[in-house]
Design an enzyme around this catalytic site. Structure first.
Site, PDB file in Angstrom:
ATOM      1  N   TYR A  86       0.836  -1.212   0.000  1.00 31.74           N
ATOM      2  CA  TYR A  86       0.000   0.000   0.000  1.00 31.74           C
ATOM      3  C   TYR A  86       0.865   1.255   0.000  1.00 31.74           C
ATOM      4  O   TYR A  86       0.548   2.240  -0.652  1.00 31.74           O
ATOM      5  CB  TYR A  86      -0.945   0.023   1.199  1.00 31.74           C
ATOM      6  CG  TYR A  86      -1.902   1.187   1.086  1.00 31.74           C
ATOM      7  CD1 TYR A  86      -3.043   1.095   0.292  1.00 31.74           C
ATOM      8  CD2 TYR A  86      -1.631   2.404   1.716  1.00 31.74           C
ATOM      9  CE1 TYR A  86      -3.895   2.168   0.133  1.00 31.74           C
ATOM     10  CE2 TYR A  86      -2.487   3.487   1.560  1.00 31.74           C
ATOM     11  CZ  TYR A  86      -3.620   3.365   0.766  1.00 31.74           C
ATOM     12  OH  TYR A  86      -4.452   4.438   0.605  1.00 31.74           O
ATOM     13  N   PHE A 138      -4.869  23.057 -24.083  1.00 37.88           N
ATOM     14  CA  PHE A 138      -5.232  21.661 -24.259  1.00 37.88           C
ATOM     15  C   PHE A 138      -6.522  21.435 -23.470  1.00 37.88           C
ATOM     16  O   PHE A 138      -6.728  22.044 -22.422  1.00 37.88           O
ATOM     17  CB  PHE A 138      -4.133  20.683 -23.834  1.00 37.88           C
ATOM     18  CG  PHE A 138      -4.557  19.267 -24.131  1.00 37.88           C
ATOM     19  CD1 PHE A 138      -4.595  18.819 -25.441  1.00 37.88           C
ATOM     20  CD2 PHE A 138      -4.993  18.422 -23.121  1.00 37.88           C
ATOM     21  CE1 PHE A 138      -5.068  17.544 -25.740  1.00 37.88           C
ATOM     22  CE2 PHE A 138      -5.462  17.142 -23.417  1.00 37.88           C
ATOM     23  CZ  PHE A 138      -5.498  16.705 -24.728  1.00 37.88           C
ATOM     24  N   THR A 139      -7.366  20.555 -23.986  1.00 37.52           N
ATOM     25  CA  THR A 139      -8.728  20.389 -23.464  1.00 37.52           C
ATOM     26  C   THR A 139      -8.779  20.187 -21.941  1.00 37.52           C
ATOM     27  O   THR A 139      -9.381  20.986 -21.219  1.00 37.52           O
ATOM     28  CB  THR A 139      -9.405  19.196 -24.159  1.00 37.52           C
ATOM     29  OG1 THR A 139      -8.562  18.057 -24.052  1.00 37.52           O
ATOM     30  CG2 THR A 139      -9.663  19.503 -25.634  1.00 37.52           C
ATOM     31  N   ASP A 229       3.873  21.258 -19.559  1.00 38.76           N
ATOM     32  CA  ASP A 229       3.129  20.046 -19.857  1.00 38.76           C
ATOM     33  C   ASP A 229       4.129  19.190 -20.636  1.00 38.76           C
ATOM     34  O   ASP A 229       4.357  19.390 -21.824  1.00 38.76           O
ATOM     35  CB  ASP A 229       1.881  20.347 -20.683  1.00 38.76           C
ATOM     36  CG  ASP A 229       1.098  19.075 -21.006  1.00 38.76           C
ATOM     37  OD1 ASP A 229       1.700  17.972 -20.920  1.00 38.76           O
ATOM     38  OD2 ASP A 229      -0.080  19.158 -21.351  1.00 38.76           O
ATOM     39  N   LYS A 272       1.830   8.838 -23.164  1.00 38.97           N
ATOM     40  CA  LYS A 272       2.360   9.214 -24.479  1.00 38.97           C
ATOM     41  C   LYS A 272       3.847   8.838 -24.550  1.00 38.97           C
ATOM     42  O   LYS A 272       4.171   7.660 -24.689  1.00 38.97           O
ATOM     43  CB  LYS A 272       2.144  10.710 -24.729  1.00 38.97           C
ATOM     44  CG  LYS A 272       0.706  11.077 -25.081  1.00 38.97           C
ATOM     45  CD  LYS A 272      -0.188  11.131 -23.884  1.00 38.97           C
ATOM     46  CE  LYS A 272      -1.511  11.820 -24.191  1.00 38.97           C
ATOM     47  NZ  LYS A 272      -2.392  11.821 -23.024  1.00 38.97           N
ATOM     48  N   ARG A 396     -10.270  17.546 -33.992  1.00 37.22           N
ATOM     49  CA  ARG A 396      -9.627  18.578 -33.177  1.00 37.22           C
ATOM     50  C   ARG A 396      -9.988  19.917 -33.791  1.00 37.22           C
ATOM     51  O   ARG A 396      -9.206  20.551 -34.479  1.00 37.22           O
ATOM     52  CB  ARG A 396      -8.098  18.398 -33.122  1.00 37.22           C
ATOM     53  CG  ARG A 396      -7.625  17.154 -32.404  1.00 37.22           C
ATOM     54  CD  ARG A 396      -7.521  17.261 -30.880  1.00 37.22           C
ATOM     55  NE  ARG A 396      -8.739  17.078 -30.131  1.00 37.22           N
ATOM     56  CZ  ARG A 396      -8.775  16.620 -28.880  1.00 37.22           C
ATOM     57  NH1 ARG A 396      -7.681  16.252 -28.264  1.00 37.22           N
ATOM     58  NH2 ARG A 396      -9.905  16.536 -28.228  1.00 37.22           N
ATOM     59  N   PHE A 463     -16.489  16.813 -26.774  1.00 37.57           N
ATOM     60  CA  PHE A 463     -16.034  16.000 -27.912  1.00 37.57           C
ATOM     61  C   PHE A 463     -16.025  14.507 -27.594  1.00 37.57           C
ATOM     62  O   PHE A 463     -16.182  13.680 -28.488  1.00 37.57           O
ATOM     63  CB  PHE A 463     -14.636  16.444 -28.373  1.00 37.57           C
ATOM     64  CG  PHE A 463     -13.605  16.433 -27.281  1.00 37.57           C
ATOM     65  CD1 PHE A 463     -13.457  17.536 -26.451  1.00 37.57           C
ATOM     66  CD2 PHE A 463     -12.802  15.329 -27.079  1.00 37.57           C
ATOM     67  CE1 PHE A 463     -12.523  17.524 -25.421  1.00 37.57           C
ATOM     68  CE2 PHE A 463     -11.854  15.314 -26.057  1.00 37.57           C
ATOM     69  CZ  PHE A 463     -11.729  16.415 -25.222  1.00 37.57           C
TER      70      PHE A 463
HETATM   71  N1  F0G Z   1      -1.610  17.252 -22.020  1.00 38.31           N
HETATM   72  C1  F0G Z   1      -1.528  16.912 -23.313  1.00 38.31           C
HETATM   73  C2  F0G Z   1      -0.671  17.714 -24.227  1.00 38.31           C
HETATM   74  C3  F0G Z   1      -2.245  15.811 -23.790  1.00 38.31           C
HETATM   75  O1  F0G Z   1      -2.152  15.491 -25.076  1.00 38.31           O
HETATM   76  C4  F0G Z   1      -3.059  15.078 -22.891  1.00 38.31           C
HETATM   77  C5  F0G Z   1      -3.853  13.950 -23.358  1.00 38.31           C
HETATM   78  C6  F0G Z   1      -3.108  15.469 -21.561  1.00 38.31           C
HETATM   79  C7  F0G Z   1      -2.368  16.560 -21.152  1.00 38.31           C
HETATM   80  C8  F0G Z   1      -3.967  14.753 -20.548  1.00 38.31           C
HETATM   81  O2  F0G Z   1      -3.405  13.534 -20.239  1.00 38.31           O
HETATM   82  O3  F0G Z   1      -5.110  11.879 -21.041  1.00 38.31           O
HETATM   83  O4  F0G Z   1      -3.301  11.237 -19.437  1.00 38.31           O
HETATM   84  O5  F0G Z   1      -5.177  12.665 -18.705  1.00 38.31           O
HETATM   85  N2  F0G Z   1      -4.079  13.740 -24.558  1.00 38.31           N
HETATM   86  C9  F0G Z   1      -4.773  12.620 -25.137  1.00 38.31           C
HETATM   87  C10 F0G Z   1      -4.802  12.795 -26.621  1.00 38.31           C
HETATM   88  C11 F0G Z   1      -6.108  12.350 -24.551  1.00 38.31           C
HETATM   89  O6  F0G Z   1      -5.447  11.973 -27.275  1.00 38.31           O
HETATM   90  O7  F0G Z   1      -4.169  13.700 -27.142  1.00 38.31           O
HETATM   91  P1  F0G Z   1      -4.303  12.268 -19.836  1.00 38.31           P
END
Ligand code: F0G
Length: 472
Positions: A86, A138-139, A229, A272, A396, A463
């Protein structure tokens, strides 16, 4: 320097020098082809949203490079070495050591994925009414900043919004825009600058070391912190090696390490660059921020030595960090993306230039010029590409951009893109040939393609789950 930046493509010429994948295949996952009728049914059931397709109905899955990479035998062996205690798992210490060694940040807390780290950082740093500048949104990152009470302001260079610009570092921060924002808002109202490397929404575009240095100098003058990031910072480091004066004889690992020096910490989606199916972390230099992060991570993710991950996941990520910075690996990874891009360019298909690090982005505005942005050109094209060849891509554009949280008004982004995202170490060159041919088939019949209307709109990150119908 890439051929595209030199203004030519040589995919088919004798001049071409190939990279070959620096791995061989030990285990395979079978793929199934589908008929056009099956695909028409599947996309209608999915509300013309590729996120809502079942993966069994997809032939080549280029939805995302997130969590979709193939792990190495070394990483899988690490999975068997999971210390599922744990607290105080050995795997945590391996991960922490890898972050310290390759990214140079002394402190880190694991999180279940990138947005977990964004959530913690936003809560720790942001006060209601503040402003967070960044090199394009970023979203999930922007949403967490907004939920914590901040307004995001885009300070990327103008070239980033122009899909045809050949600028080698379209991810760069516009220093004049940043300075003007600091003058207007006051440094006290800017908790940190968020610097993404590479910039996903601009097409996987890198930022230069010089720009990072300049941003650091500017922020230091005003006492403003910088959080990276770092999700695709290894790919960014590769572009610096290829394109920036003075770096061509440096290893990607050493470039990455230098790049991080100019920041105070980083959020990371390990799904990634780091070659794992799940995982992330928040890293920092300031022990006070670490203390807050380690107390907050317990609330939302898990103990500060696992942060929502199993021991085995942390081990796979620790090993992935080391594999990610291998020069042969990263050259082949980005080379594969460039191969697909150059093939499409050669056929006159409009894509974002230069080709990015993780994906080829089709320019839906130029692909389907007869559709207005309210008819969702990128969403439409993603659906058509699936119908054409069973290839799954991601919108996108206007759907991803969503609405202004205060006014509720629809945002109209300049870029209206379809992303063909290449998972790492998963597909062969032949898969990319088939993909390019499917895109070309859609391009040939583009005049007959009609748009979509939205029939369901979720409140957050629409999306992912929005539904559509073809315009009658
Ligand atoms: N920052 C970037 C630049 C990203 O591309 C993503 C995720 C995140 C943060 C968030 O990370 O998904 O691990 O919570 N991108 C994915 C994509 C979803 O398809 O580009 P996460």
């Amino acid at each position: 320097m890439s051929n595209i930046i030199r203004g030519k493509t040589i995919v088919e010429s004798r001049e071409r020098r190939s990279w070959a994948e620096p791995y061989k295949i030990k285990m395979v996952e079978r793929l199934k082809t589908t008929t056009r009728e099956q695909r028409l049914r599947a996309i209608a059931e999915a509300g013309y949203n590729t996120f809502l397709l079942r993966s069994k109905d997809v032939y080549i899955d280029l939805l995302t490079d997130s969590g979709t990479s193939a792990m190495s035998d070394h990483q899988w062996a690490g999975i068997m070495m999971g210390d599922e205690a744990y607290s105080g798992s050995e795997n945590f210490y391996h991960l922490e050591a890898a972050v310290q060694k390759f990214y140079g940040f002394p402190y880190m807390v694991p999180t279940h994925q990138g947005r977990g780290a964004e959530h913690l950082l936003s809560r720790i740093m942001i006060r209601q009414g503040q402003t967070v500048p960044g090199n394009m949104y970023f979203t999930t990152t922007r949403l967490h900043q907004e939920l914590a009470g901040a307004t995001f302001v885009d300070v990327i260079i103008d070239e980033a919004h122009d899909p045809a610009s050949l600028h080698p570092f379209k991810g760069n921060v516009d220093l004049a825009k940043l300075q003007a924002l600091i003058d207007r808002e006051g440094a006290d109202n800017i908790p940190y600058v968020c610097v993404a490397a590479t910039v996903n929404m601009a097409g996987g575009q890198p930022i230069s070391m010089q720009n990072m240095r300049d941003v650091h100098a500017l922020c230091a003058r005003h006492g403003i912190k910088i959080f990276l990031d770092a999700t695709r910072a290894v790919e960014n480091a590769y572009f610096i090696q290829q394109r920036e004066e003075g770096y061509k004889n440096r290893s990607v690992a050493s470039i990455l390490h230098e790049f991080c020096v100019y920041s105070d910490g980083a959020t990371m989606s390990g799904k990634k660059d780091l070659l794992v199916n799940i995982g992330g972390f928040l890293a920092m230099r300031d022990p006070n921020i670490y203390q807050q992060a380690s107390s907050l991570v317990v609330v939302f993710e898990g103990m500060h030595t696992y942060g929502g991950l199993a021991g085995r996941d942390m081990e796979a990520m620790a090993r992935g960090i080391e594999e990610a910075v291998d020069d042969d690996h990263i050259r082949a990874r980005v080379g594969q993306v460039e191969y697909l891009g150059e093939k499409l360019i050669g056929w006159g298909i409009p894509i974002v230039l230069p080709v990015g690090g993780h994906a080829v982005y089709l320019d839906a505005k130029r692909f389907l010029p007869h559709l207005t942005q309210d008819q969702f050109p990128a969403q439409t094209l993603a659906a058509e590409l699936y119908i054409q060849g069973g290839i799954r891509s991601m919108e996108r554009g206007i759907v991803s951009a969503g609405r202004d949280p205060v006014t509720g008004a629809q945002r109209y982004p300049k870029l209206e893109l379809v992303r063909l995202t290449i998972p790492r170490r998963v597909y062969t060159q032949a898969h990319l040939d088939v993909t390019a041919e499917s895109v070309a088939d859609c391009f040939d019949r583009r005049a007959s393609i009609t748009g979509l209307t939205m029939t369901y709109e979720p409140q957050y990150l629409r999306f992912f789950q929005a539904r559509f119908e073809p315009i009658a």
